[in-house]
Design an enzyme around this catalytic site. Structure first.
Site, PDB file in Angstrom:
ATOM      1  N   ASP A 119      13.099   0.319   6.289  1.00  0.00           N
ATOM      2  CA  ASP A 119      11.685   0.058   6.014  1.00  0.00           C
ATOM      3  C   ASP A 119      11.462  -1.438   5.756  1.00  0.00           C
ATOM      4  OD1 ASP A 119       9.074   1.285   5.412  1.00  0.00           O
ATOM      5  OD2 ASP A 119       9.397   0.468   3.411  1.00  0.00           O
ATOM      6  N   GLU A 134      12.584  -1.526  11.028  1.00  0.00           N
ATOM      7  CA  GLU A 134      11.135  -1.664  11.176  1.00  0.00           C
ATOM      8  C   GLU A 134      10.842  -3.150  11.011  1.00  0.00           C
ATOM      9  OE1 GLU A 134       6.873  -0.391   9.197  1.00  0.00           O
ATOM     10  OE2 GLU A 134       8.556  -0.959   7.953  1.00  0.00           O
TER      11      GLU A 134
HETATM   12  C1  GLC Z   1       6.512   0.740   6.044  1.00  0.00           C
HETATM   13  C2  GLC Z   1       6.248   2.220   6.127  1.00  0.00           C
HETATM   14  C3  GLC Z   1       4.915   2.501   5.519  1.00  0.00           C
HETATM   15  C4  GLC Z   1       4.962   2.064   4.065  1.00  0.00           C
HETATM   16  C5  GLC Z   1       5.388   0.618   3.933  1.00  0.00           C
HETATM   17  C6  GLC Z   1       5.771   0.269   2.521  1.00  0.00           C
HETATM   18  O1  GLC Z   1       5.630  -0.007   6.797  1.00  0.00           O
HETATM   19  O2  GLC Z   1       6.343   2.651   7.455  1.00  0.00           O
HETATM   20  O3  GLC Z   1       4.549   3.839   5.632  1.00  0.00           O
HETATM   21  O4  GLC Z   1       3.699   2.234   3.491  1.00  0.00           O
HETATM   22  O5  GLC Z   1       6.506   0.333   4.708  1.00  0.00           O
HETATM   23  O6  GLC Z   1       6.994   0.852   2.182  1.00  0.00           O
END
Ligand code: GLC
Length: 521
Positions: free
Chosen positions: A198, A257
């Site tokens: 994340d 991500e």
């Molecule tokens: C990422 C996740 C999202 C979350 C954010 C904070 O972007 O995909 O859902 O709100 O991180 O952890």
């Protein structure tokens, strides 16, 4: 043979909205287990599960208070272990979601930091700073709206790039680094096949904490020079983690991500001693337009090939508007989504399918305000509708809500007209979105074995994409508004089309087709 993650189709399970075994309206791990045969028959290779760890759920589980357990809403640690075993028995790998940028404010570390003094070891794990007079330390903004700083009783402020309940960790701190090494091992020892990381571009922050400059936003893909996104120091963390995962057998993998604007910057995360893959948001963000799609594809393939990493492709996830709706909604959006699925699944590399896209679910745009849960909605006072509309529980069967999701309703209401979109209904209909995904995934599995990770573009009319993906396997997409002839460079038999063709050499608008030349298999 190539490791599995270089060409896997990974299905994203948003656990709270997938299947509910407990009757409380919230999906859970036993619910996922009960539906493994569905996922196996769909033909995906692996599952990525959104966070199910103990959490106050200030941001749907992305506020973790214990990284080594399961929230009672979603099951038990034994359920997680059974799921890993069962998934493997169904031929499915499992990727868990790791949230290293921040913890929950209820995490014992943050509670200890609040109780401790400025300058203490407890505070040093997070980013506590003194303010500028009565003002916060700098002008950084939360990705969910509002400022990124909250003041505590003794006057110091702590950083949270997301909700105030998600304090950012300080990744220069050795306690933090050691803790996450241990968390990785905890799950790797239990047989998990990989992690989705994340906010992977967020862990390192400019030590001087300089103000955000003109044009530097918190939301959206980051541009180079940003004070808290995509700093070079973040790469040390991934080198460290890769050295750990490489000591485990079984091709364990990381997917980052990483929201960065430049694919070349993205590729830096995928150098041979860092992450294996990363999400490719350039493709997701491209409009339904042949030129834009081709540019996104070319840029991604070029950048990834520089570091020898496979590309990944994704159209939807739990943070964005579902692509049926993004592509125009209604019959138009559905048609384009069907064509986009065949395009995505024909591209070299890995692909992600977000639960419900195989059913053609649209965004639910009219959820009542009092039922919305996403902090984005609340922190922007409704100016941003937030992400609940793509998180509505899946319709499995029957003719009225909860459509087989569970025995006790659903945490967000399902539209009554989803009766036509249930797994049950679509399974019986060869023309359904579900049947299209199943057939495409079956063909793709056969092709993966023979295809190198290349793509050769063929000459095609305006707003048409045509490429040879593997020797003798072709994909043609008509993104235009008028019928288009299949380019002469595409030989062979029609294998599959996203919508019916009037004749086998003409593509109607918003249609994609796969062709196979006989002699080359
Ligand atoms: C990422 C996740 C999202 C979350 C954010 C904070 O972007 O995909 O859902 O709100 O991180 O952890």
């Amino acid at each position: 043979m190539d490791p599995w993650w270089r060409h896997a189709v990974i299905y994203q399970v948003y656990v709270r909205s997938f299947a509910d075994s407990g009757g409380d309206g919230i999906g859970d791990l036993p619910g996922v287990r009960s539906r493994l045969p569905y996922l196996r028959d769909l033909g995906v290779d692996a599952l990525w599960l959104n966070p199910f760890y103990p959490s106050p759920q200030a941001d749907a589980g992305y506020d973790v208070s214990d990284y080594r357990d399961v929230d009672p809403r979603f099951g038990t640690l034994a359920d997680a272990e059974a799921l890993i075993e069962d998934a493997h028995a169904h031929g499915l790998r499992l990727i868990f979601d790791l949230v290293p940028n921040h913890t929950s404010d209820q995490h014992p570390w943050f509670q200890a930091a609040l109780a401790a003094k400025p300058g203490s070891r407890e505070r040093a794990r997070y980013l506590f700073r003194d303010g500028r007079g009565a003002l916060p330390p700098n002008n950084w903004r939360s990705a969910f709206g509002g400022r990124a700083w909250t003041q505590v009783a003794d006057g110091q402020w702590y950083l949270h790039l997301f909700a105030p309940q998600q304090p950012d960790l300080d990744w220069t701190n050795e306690d933090v680094r050691a803790e996450f090494r241990s968390i990785l091992r905890f799950w790797l020892d239990r047989g998990v096949d990989g992690f989705r990381i994340d906010v992977a571009h967020g862990l390192a922050k400019d030590p001087a904490m300089t103000d955000l400059g003109h044009g530097q936003a918190t939301s959206g893909p980051a541009v180079e020079g940003h004070p808290h996104w995509d700093l070079d120091e973040v790469h040390d963390v991934y080198r460290d983690w890769r050295a750990i995962s490489d000591t485990y057998a079984g091709d364990r993998t990381f997917v980052g991500e990483v929201w960065v604007a430049d694919p070349t910057r993205l590729a830096r995360y995928l150098r041979p001693d860092e992450l294996h893959t990363a999400f490719n948001f350039t493709f997701l963000l491209a409009p339904w337009d042949a030129k834009a799609l081709r540019e996104a594809i070319d840029e991604s393939l070029r950048a990834m090939s520089e570091v020898g990493a496979p590309a990944t492709w994704v159209l939807s996830n739990h943070d964005v508007i579902r692509h049926v709706t993004r592509y125009g909604g209604g019959a138009t959006g559905r048609r384009r989504a069907r064509a986009a699925a065949l395009l995505m699944l024909a591209l070299p590399g890995g692909a992600y399918v977000y639960q419900g896209e195989e059913l053609g679910l649209p965004e639910v745009e009219d959820l009542p305000a009092d039922l919305r849960q996403d902090p984005t909605f609340w922190r922007t006072k409704g100016a941003d509708p937030g992400r609940d509309g793509c998180r509505v529980p899946l319709p499995w069967s029957g003719t009225e809500p909860p459509f087989g999701f569970g025995s006790g309703g659903t945490w967000l209401p399902q539209p009554p007209d989803w009766s036509g979109l249930t797994v049950e209904r679509q399974s019986a209909d060869p023309a359904s979105m579900l049947s299209l995904y199943r057939t495409a995934l079956r063909h793709r599995a056969a092709l993966t074995a023979l295809s190198p990770g290349t793509l050769t573009w063929l000459p095609a009319a305006e707003n048409v994409l045509a490429f040879e993906r593997a020797p003798g396997f072709f994909c043609v997409v008509n993104a235009g508004e008028r019928p288009a002839a299949i380019p002469p460079a595409v030989p062979g038999e029609l294998l599959l089309a996203s919508d019916p063709l009037t004749d086998s050499r003409t593509l109607p608008p918003a249609t994609a087709a796969w062709y196979r030349a006989e002699a080359t298999t």
